[in-house]
Write a protein that holds these residues in place. Structure first.
Motif, PDB file in Angstrom:
ATOM      1  N   LYS A   1       0.911  -1.417   0.097  1.00 53.52           N
ATOM      2  CA  LYS A   1       0.072  -0.027   0.077  1.00 53.52           C
ATOM      3  C   LYS A   1       1.050   1.273  -0.167  1.00 53.52           C
ATOM      4  O   LYS A   1       1.640   1.589   0.936  1.00 53.52           O
ATOM      5  N   GLU A   2       0.806   2.142  -0.953  1.00 58.79           N
ATOM      6  CA  GLU A   2       1.431   3.368  -1.229  1.00 58.79           C
ATOM      7  C   GLU A   2       2.697   3.383  -1.337  1.00 58.79           C
ATOM      8  O   GLU A   2       3.638   4.263  -1.409  1.00 58.79           O
ATOM      9  N   ASN A   3       3.457   2.128  -1.412  1.00 62.17           N
ATOM     10  CA  ASN A   3       4.774   1.970  -1.612  1.00 62.17           C
ATOM     11  C   ASN A   3       5.325   1.065  -2.708  1.00 62.17           C
ATOM     12  O   ASN A   3       4.614  -0.103  -2.905  1.00 62.17           O
ATOM     13  N   ILE A   4       6.249   1.398  -3.516  1.00 62.02           N
ATOM     14  CA  ILE A   4       6.837   0.647  -4.325  1.00 62.02           C
ATOM     15  C   ILE A   4       8.004  -0.076  -4.022  1.00 62.02           C
ATOM     16  O   ILE A   4       8.914   0.566  -3.366  1.00 62.02           O
ATOM     17  N   ILE A   5       8.006  -1.458  -3.816  1.00 62.60           N
ATOM     18  CA  ILE A   5       9.156  -2.024  -2.971  1.00 62.60           C
ATOM     19  C   ILE A   5      10.075  -2.444  -3.925  1.00 62.60           C
ATOM     20  O   ILE A   5      11.219  -2.587  -3.527  1.00 62.60           O
ATOM     21  N   ASP A   6       9.922  -2.998  -4.827  1.00 62.70           N
ATOM     22  CA  ASP A   6      10.914  -3.748  -5.900  1.00 62.70           C
ATOM     23  C   ASP A   6      10.261  -3.567  -7.382  1.00 62.70           C
ATOM     24  O   ASP A   6       9.368  -4.146  -7.879  1.00 62.70           O
ATOM     25  N   GLU A   7      10.831  -2.613  -8.013  1.00 66.26           N
ATOM     26  CA  GLU A   7      10.477  -2.524  -9.619  1.00 66.26           C
ATOM     27  C   GLU A   7      11.523  -3.071 -10.528  1.00 66.26           C
ATOM     28  O   GLU A   7      11.798  -2.582 -11.771  1.00 66.26           O
ATOM     29  N   SER A   8      12.269  -3.880 -10.133  1.00 65.16           N
ATOM     30  CA  SER A   8      13.421  -4.220 -10.959  1.00 65.16           C
ATOM     31  C   SER A   8      13.107  -4.967 -12.269  1.00 65.16           C
ATOM     32  O   SER A   8      13.965  -5.129 -13.055  1.00 65.16           O
ATOM     33  N   GLY A   9      12.192  -5.501 -12.256  1.00 64.64           N
ATOM     34  CA  GLY A   9      11.684  -6.090 -13.518  1.00 64.64           C
ATOM     35  C   GLY A   9      10.732  -5.296 -14.707  1.00 64.64           C
ATOM     36  O   GLY A   9      10.427  -5.678 -15.682  1.00 64.64           O
ATOM     37  N   MET A  10      10.620  -4.233 -14.235  1.00 66.18           N
ATOM     38  CA  MET A  10       9.729  -3.148 -14.976  1.00 66.18           C
ATOM     39  C   MET A  10      10.749  -2.277 -16.031  1.00 66.18           C
ATOM     40  O   MET A  10      11.651  -1.874 -15.611  1.00 66.18           O
ATOM     41  N   PRO A  11      10.029  -2.262 -17.275  1.00 64.46           N
ATOM     42  CA  PRO A  11      11.036  -1.510 -18.148  1.00 64.46           C
ATOM     43  C   PRO A  11      11.275  -0.090 -17.617  1.00 64.46           C
ATOM     44  O   PRO A  11      10.387   0.429 -17.123  1.00 64.46           O
TER      45      PRO A  11
END
Lengths: 114, 112
Positions: A51-61
């Motif tokens: 909720k309200e946080n991005i924890i890990d976006e390592s797989g996102m372009p």
């Protein structure tokens, strides 16, 4: 798993348009994960949000893709200026805890870019 | 070379047959292995979750891990038409991580 709700089920966009994919996790789950399934490829992790946080976006372009999970409402995966290569099935999963091995998947959104 | 290899099938068997589904992998550091079932137009559903080498049984399903050969298997006994689906293997380095590495899936058809 029908309890993780994704909509729309099918989304058609023309090149250059924006795509917004929605995911409502199971009741009581505050951890959401997005995966993408390209034709002839396995599911690939994109992003993990609480909720309200991005924890890990390592797989996102790095460009055109963004995700959010606001305090109220569903998680949104946004793809700006879509290209044909974005055509894929996008799955959302949720879990009640951060380190739970069992992910509950939604039925996915099939994005087609014309 | 993909990290996880899985024969796409389709695999067609008669009802009641024993089905063997397999995956090979290249990263010897994988410790946790899973099998998911995915019906058409549905999301994956976890069937089996195993740690390291050995066997695990759950009803008609048996998961087998051979880390020395980097090979995992799912056996389905007394297969039913309702088992017709795509079966995905997945694996990860540590417990509780969400960064699963999935195979491409094997499509299974059980004929009545």
């Amino acid at each position: 798993n029908a309890d993780v709700m994704q909509n729309p089920r099918h989304l058609v966009r023309r090149r250059g348009q924006e795509a917004r994919l929605r995911c409502s996790p199971m009741k009581g789950h505050s951890h959401v994960y997005w995966y993408r399934q390209l034709p002839e490829e396995g599911l690939k992790f994109m992003v993990y949000l609480q909720k309200e946080n991005i924890i890990d976006e390592s797989g996102m372009p790095k460009e055109r893709f963004s995700a959010e999970f606001p305090k109220e409402g569903p998680s949104i995966l946004r793809i700006q200026q879509v290209v044909r290569g974005d055509s894929a099935a996008y799955f959302c999963a949720s879990s009640p805890w951060a380190t739970n091995e069992k992910l509950f998947f939604g039925s996915g959104t099939q994005l087609s870019v014309l | 070379q993909k990290e996880v290899e899985q024969d796409p099938g389709p695999l067609s068997v008669p009802e009641g047959a024993i089905v063997s589904l397999n995956c090979t992998y290249s990263n010897s550091a994988f410790q946790y292995f899973m099998w998911y079932r995915q019906y058409s137009r549905k999301g994956p559903e976890l069937l089996m979750y195993t740690y390291s080498s050995g066997n695990k049984e759950d009803g008609r399903f048996t998961a087998q891990v051979d880390k020395s050969s980097k090979y995992i298997s799912l056996f389905i006994r007394d297969s039913q038409p309702s088992d017709s689906a795509t079966y995905l293997c997945a694996m990860t380095l540590t417990s509780g991580t969400y960064k699963y590495i999935f195979g491409t899936g094997t499509r299974l058809k059980v004929l009545a």
